[in-house]
Enzyme design. Structure first.
Site, PDB file in Angstrom:
ATOM      1  N   GLU A  29      20.284  21.041   4.860  1.00 48.26           N
ATOM      2  CA  GLU A  29      19.155  21.295   3.969  1.00 48.26           C
ATOM      3  C   GLU A  29      19.450  20.880   2.519  1.00 48.26           C
ATOM      4  O   GLU A  29      18.782  21.321   1.598  1.00 48.26           O
ATOM      5  CB  GLU A  29      18.776  22.779   4.030  1.00 48.26           C
ATOM      6  CG  GLU A  29      18.355  23.230   5.410  1.00 48.26           C
ATOM      7  CD  GLU A  29      17.993  24.698   5.471  1.00 48.26           C
ATOM      8  OE1 GLU A  29      16.972  25.086   4.875  1.00 48.26           O
ATOM      9  OE2 GLU A  29      18.729  25.469   6.114  1.00 48.26           O
ATOM     10  N   SER A 165      14.854  25.412   8.099  1.00 44.67           N
ATOM     11  CA  SER A 165      13.983  24.262   7.828  1.00 44.67           C
ATOM     12  C   SER A 165      13.596  23.494   9.088  1.00 44.67           C
ATOM     13  O   SER A 165      13.403  22.285   9.064  1.00 44.67           O
ATOM     14  CB  SER A 165      14.643  23.301   6.822  1.00 44.67           C
ATOM     15  OG  SER A 165      14.702  23.896   5.548  1.00 44.67           O
ATOM     16  N   TYR A 231       7.934  19.697   4.383  1.00 46.62           N
ATOM     17  CA  TYR A 231       8.476  19.097   3.169  1.00 46.62           C
ATOM     18  C   TYR A 231       7.917  17.727   2.805  1.00 46.62           C
ATOM     19  O   TYR A 231       8.145  17.252   1.694  1.00 46.62           O
ATOM     20  CB  TYR A 231      10.007  18.997   3.294  1.00 46.62           C
ATOM     21  CG  TYR A 231      10.658  20.336   3.487  1.00 46.62           C
ATOM     22  CD1 TYR A 231      10.598  21.310   2.502  1.00 46.62           C
ATOM     23  CD2 TYR A 231      11.326  20.646   4.668  1.00 46.62           C
ATOM     24  CE1 TYR A 231      11.200  22.557   2.688  1.00 46.62           C
ATOM     25  CE2 TYR A 231      11.922  21.875   4.859  1.00 46.62           C
ATOM     26  CZ  TYR A 231      11.855  22.820   3.856  1.00 46.62           C
ATOM     27  OH  TYR A 231      12.436  24.050   4.036  1.00 46.62           O
ATOM     28  N   ARG A 269      11.686  35.758   2.277  1.00 45.09           N
ATOM     29  CA  ARG A 269      10.431  35.427   2.960  1.00 45.09           C
ATOM     30  C   ARG A 269      10.561  35.778   4.442  1.00 45.09           C
ATOM     31  O   ARG A 269      11.605  35.502   5.047  1.00 45.09           O
ATOM     32  CB  ARG A 269      10.129  33.936   2.809  1.00 45.09           C
ATOM     33  CG  ARG A 269       8.660  33.576   2.976  1.00 45.09           C
ATOM     34  CD  ARG A 269       8.460  32.069   3.009  1.00 45.09           C
ATOM     35  NE  ARG A 269       8.855  31.517   4.299  1.00 45.09           N
ATOM     36  CZ  ARG A 269       9.653  30.457   4.450  1.00 45.09           C
ATOM     37  NH1 ARG A 269      10.136  29.833   3.397  1.00 45.09           N
ATOM     38  NH2 ARG A 269       9.950  30.016   5.652  1.00 45.09           N
ATOM     39  N   ASP A 271       8.810  35.303   8.153  1.00 40.54           N
ATOM     40  CA  ASP A 271       7.875  34.488   8.926  1.00 40.54           C
ATOM     41  C   ASP A 271       7.418  35.251  10.167  1.00 40.54           C
ATOM     42  O   ASP A 271       8.207  35.979  10.788  1.00 40.54           O
ATOM     43  CB  ASP A 271       8.530  33.179   9.350  1.00 40.54           C
ATOM     44  CG  ASP A 271       8.928  32.319   8.151  1.00 40.54           C
ATOM     45  OD1 ASP A 271       8.356  32.523   7.066  1.00 40.54           O
ATOM     46  OD2 ASP A 271       9.809  31.459   8.316  1.00 40.54           O
ATOM     47  N   GLU A 284      11.542  35.360  11.758  1.00 36.25           N
ATOM     48  CA  GLU A 284      12.820  35.216  11.059  1.00 36.25           C
ATOM     49  C   GLU A 284      12.671  35.563   9.587  1.00 36.25           C
ATOM     50  O   GLU A 284      11.555  35.700   9.078  1.00 36.25           O
ATOM     51  CB  GLU A 284      13.372  33.797  11.204  1.00 36.25           C
ATOM     52  CG  GLU A 284      12.507  32.712  10.613  1.00 36.25           C
ATOM     53  CD  GLU A 284      13.117  31.328  10.833  1.00 36.25           C
ATOM     54  OE1 GLU A 284      13.947  30.926  10.007  1.00 36.25           O
ATOM     55  OE2 GLU A 284      12.757  30.661  11.822  1.00 36.25           O
ATOM     56  N   ASN A 286      14.041  34.388   5.680  1.00 35.55           N
ATOM     57  CA  ASN A 286      14.702  33.394   4.830  1.00 35.55           C
ATOM     58  C   ASN A 286      15.160  34.095   3.556  1.00 35.55           C
ATOM     59  O   ASN A 286      14.348  34.689   2.840  1.00 35.55           O
ATOM     60  CB  ASN A 286      13.727  32.268   4.482  1.00 35.55           C
ATOM     61  CG  ASN A 286      13.366  31.442   5.700  1.00 35.55           C
ATOM     62  OD1 ASN A 286      14.036  30.482   6.024  1.00 35.55           O
ATOM     63  ND2 ASN A 286      12.298  31.835   6.396  1.00 35.55           N
ATOM     64  N   GLY A 290      12.580  28.110   0.015  1.00 34.17           N
ATOM     65  CA  GLY A 290      12.336  26.914  -0.772  1.00 34.17           C
ATOM     66  C   GLY A 290      11.524  27.189  -2.027  1.00 34.17           C
ATOM     67  O   GLY A 290      10.684  28.098  -2.066  1.00 34.17           O
TER      68      GLY A 290
END
Length: 328
Positions: A29, A165, A231, A269, A271, A284, A286, A290
């Site tokens: 990443e 990612s 992205y 974050r 998800d 999951e 994070n 990002g």
């Protein structure tokens, strides 16, 4: 929208001292992290904070070891090193040992949530909903994968337990599309999971301190939200808030509970997916999300009147000592 962020804790950029913005690194990443890091660095500088960009953990360690030898110290680290040592607890352990404050969860939360399998096991123990899955060992054989797929039933996702990612993630809709996943799994040195494909909507919830930000519903132009959609593509739609009324409240409640159950604090974050019948499935966490032009936490923060520069300031505030009497 009834979400109200608390007042800023400090208004003087000098309160943060010298800040190392850690980005880049050597993992899969890297490019995303460099993009995020440059954005954070520029935002902090624009607010008058003495921010310094550092590429990778070895460079940071060299800088920290040189402190006191004619070089000024860093007072804290803004960690935007995605994946690998930036999110698996290694960086957090070193900084904790050196007593250098940093953004994001500590060793426990970082190490646990980097492992999707064990995060799901914690959520299951806490009675929090997550998608069904089968665990696969490193270098999984074709027979093991086919047996797991048969046990789960198609369609499924096959993914590494410790990547981000969407790296190494395969959406398997039929047996003919199994071959790339089998080839990848046979060479992958970490655990994988075969996970139920929940097809009723994809959501994410940013966490900032003790606040769950408005949810975002992610609507990719293609079949699913892969690396390109995250992205590169400009045709992915982000609906914020993603839900309304009691559904929105419930998703935000679940996200905050999931974040805390995994030992996390600061910012991050969560998800989630939604079944066709309305039930949520946590996917999951994070711990260094990002911060690019396509990233989701800035989009959610903007919905409650928090622009990118203020968001970076607020994230950095989470590295300050907890005020006496305040919740940890």
């Amino acid at each position: 929208m009834s979400i109200v962020l608390p007042p800023l804790r400090v208004d003087d950029p000098a309160a943060f001292g010298r800040v190392a913005v850690l980005m880049g690194g050597e993992g899969s990443e890297r490019e995303v992290s460099l993009d995020s890091g440059r954005n954070v660095f520029e935002a902090l500088r624009a607010r008058g904070i003495a921010a310094h960009a550092i590429d990778g953990m070895p460079a940071l360690m060299r800088e920290l070891q040189a402190q006191g030898a004619g070089r000024p110290a860093y007072d804290r680290v803004f960690n935007i090193l995605h994946g690998g040592v930036g999110e698996n607890g290694v960086l957090q352990g070193l900084l904790a040992a050196l007593r250098v404050p940093f953004t994001g969860p500590g060793v426990l939360g970082s190490a646990l949530t980097m492992d999707k399998i064990r995060t799901k096991q914690v959520w299951q123990a806490e009675g929090l909903p997550t998608a069904r899955f089968v665990r696969l060992p490193p270098f999984a054989t074709e027979d093991a994968i086919k047996a797991a797929v048969q046990a789960m039933g198609l369609p499924v996702f096959i993914k590494p337990s410790a990547e981000g990612s969407s790296v190494g993630v395969f959406r398997v809709a039929d047996r003919e599309s199994l071959s790339p996943a089998i080839a990848f799994a046979g060479q992958h040195a970490g655990e994988l999971l075969v996970e139920q494909l929940v097809d009723g909507g994809e959501y994410t919830v940013g966490i900032l301190g003790h606040v769950a930000l408005p949810s975002i519903r992610i609507v990719p132009a293609g079949a699913w939200y892969d690396y390109h959609a995250k992205y590169v593509a400009d045709d992915t739609r982000y609906l914020c808030p993603g839900l309304s009324g009691e559904d929105e409240d419930e998703l935000r409640r679940l996200a905050l509970a999931a974040f805390r159950a995994a030992g996390c604090h600061g910012w991050g974050r969560v998800d989630a997916m939604r079944h066709a019948d309305g039930r949520f499935a946590l996917m999951e966490v994070n711990t260094a999300p990002g911060m690019t032009s396509h990233s989701l936490v800035p989009k959610a923060a903007a919905q409650v009147g928090c622009d990118f520069e203020e968001l970076c300031w607020r994230i950095l505030e989470t590295s300050l000592p907890t005020p006496p009497g305040a919740a940890a």
